[in-house]
Write an enzyme that holds these catalytic residues in place. Sequence first.
Site, short mmCIF file in Angstrom:
data_model
loop_
_atom_site.label_atom_id
_atom_site.label_comp_id
_atom_site.label_asym_id
_atom_site.label_seq_id
_atom_site.Cartn_x
_atom_site.Cartn_y
_atom_site.Cartn_z
N CYS A 7 85.15 35.79 57.78
CA CYS A 7 84.52 35.04 56.70
C CYS A 7 83.48 35.87 55.98
O CYS A 7 83.12 36.96 56.42
CB CYS A 7 83.82 33.79 57.25
SG CYS A 7 84.83 32.76 58.30
N GLY A 35 87.69 36.37 52.94
CA GLY A 35 88.31 35.09 53.27
C GLY A 35 88.90 34.43 52.04
O GLY A 35 88.20 34.22 51.07
N ASN A 110 80.03 33.71 60.33
CA ASN A 110 81.05 34.76 60.35
C ASN A 110 81.13 35.32 61.76
O ASN A 110 80.14 35.79 62.29
CB ASN A 110 80.68 35.88 59.36
CG ASN A 110 81.65 37.05 59.42
OD1 ASN A 110 82.80 36.89 59.80
ND2 ASN A 110 81.17 38.22 59.03
N GLY A 111 82.32 35.26 62.37
CA GLY A 111 82.49 35.79 63.71
C GLY A 111 83.24 34.83 64.61
O GLY A 111 83.72 33.77 64.18
N TYR A 254 88.75 48.63 57.29
CA TYR A 254 89.53 47.71 56.45
C TYR A 254 88.74 46.57 55.82
O TYR A 254 88.87 46.30 54.63
CB TYR A 254 90.68 47.13 57.27
CG TYR A 254 91.48 46.06 56.56
CD1 TYR A 254 92.40 46.39 55.57
CD2 TYR A 254 91.30 44.71 56.87
CE1 TYR A 254 93.13 45.41 54.91
CE2 TYR A 254 92.03 43.72 56.21
CZ TYR A 254 92.94 44.09 55.24
OH TYR A 254 93.66 43.12 54.58
#
Length: 475
Positions: A7, A35, A110-111, A254
């Site tokens: 995210c 996302g 996020n995670g 990436y």
Amino acid sequence: MNIHEECGVFGVIAEKPINVANICYYGLYALQHRGQESCGIVVNDDGLFVSHKDLGLVSEVFSRDTLSSLPASTMAVAHARYGTTGGTNRNNCQPIEVNHQKGRMAIAHNGNLSNAAELRSALELSGAIFHTSSDTETIAYIVTKERLNAPSIEEALSRAMNTLDGAYSLVLMSPQKLLCARDPYGFRPLCYGKTEDGVYVVASESCALHAVGAEFIRDVEPGEILIFSKEGVLSRREHCRSKEKKLCIFEYIYFARPDSIMDGRSVHAARLNAGKVLAREHPADADIVVGVPDSGLDAALGYSRASGIPYGIGLIKNKYIGRTFIAPGDRLDQVKIKLSAVKEVVENRSIVLIDDSIVRGTTSGRIVSLLREAGAKEIHMRVSAPPFLYPCFYGTDIDSGENLIACHHTVPEIAKIIGADSLGFLPVEDLGELSGNGDYCSACFDGRYPTRIPSDTRKNRFEQRLSEKTGSGSV
């Protein structure tokens, strides 16, 4: 199996009411690469929370009318999601909002928590009822539980961090304060900045700060809690240095945008270095170096510079389709409309083809075929990541090895499967040349996990549990 990122989180706080929703909108646009499943904005309207969340891209979810319906305010939090835990439905859209005895809270995350299953089971046994299948709701429950006895929201968050394990970069909003926190390992990035007008902005990546005119101040340190309020910016550091720093190395390979700076390291420079390593470790006799858009381009440039082989634009990306890693559906069809080969560049030439990773081999095989159809004489594929061999529990959507091609085939076998004349991966021992140090997590490549391995590793474990309960009438 597709590999997805987690995210992007974003938060803004100003001294006087402004159009914070618009700032969030542009911030989410800059984080859209993290996302593409859903997004949302929650605005703090003088203690009352007004929100809009839905499935889709930022441009699809937020129209001009939708944005204008969100009030001017001093605070807001926002989120762009692809969930590694939790299915695709509106209930899982973030930020998550909570109303409790001591007020309101909105949280964007996020995670992935490595102990989410244990925490959620304990909460359910104590009477908690879950409405989503994401880790974020577990975090919200624990923070809320602590807030009932803690003197402040920041103290509640600090106490919650004693319980949470794994990856979490958070932006949290209460009626009076904006908080952000990064797990003690620092798995996922988080930073903040300030505009000329004195507006503070928190974001997953520095590229989102620049998108809204904020100057980067610094990264949030692993374990740190920052509190933004009328009193200014305060830092709580009781969790700092409690764990060894482990930023996800795949952020450099990436996930992140190349114009971002993470923990003092340029993502663009990291990818250039990856290409240089590939040229050193896996040289090839070729006419041209071609990168797979977008995250293979920087490494291709690095390979070209180190090898002396000219760099060429041999693949063109359709700018109106999202990443195959992130977008749902059949990946083979996605590749067909996403990329096309430039015949004039590749025809009758030997090519070094640079991409960021190989997962199942399906996409790589299709790209090799595109170049063959355009007349490429030889294709020597080089990958700016090591082979994926292990599941990830911290936000990268690799939850088993059964569909990872490197788990079942040697490098020469993979080359044959995808149709390449030769194949070389970035050596796992050279990953430090991307980050500039050894402070990174590479568990998906080497199996060295910083935390305890979760007891339940299924990606959809909470989705199945909610379905079972709904079917039995217990929710």
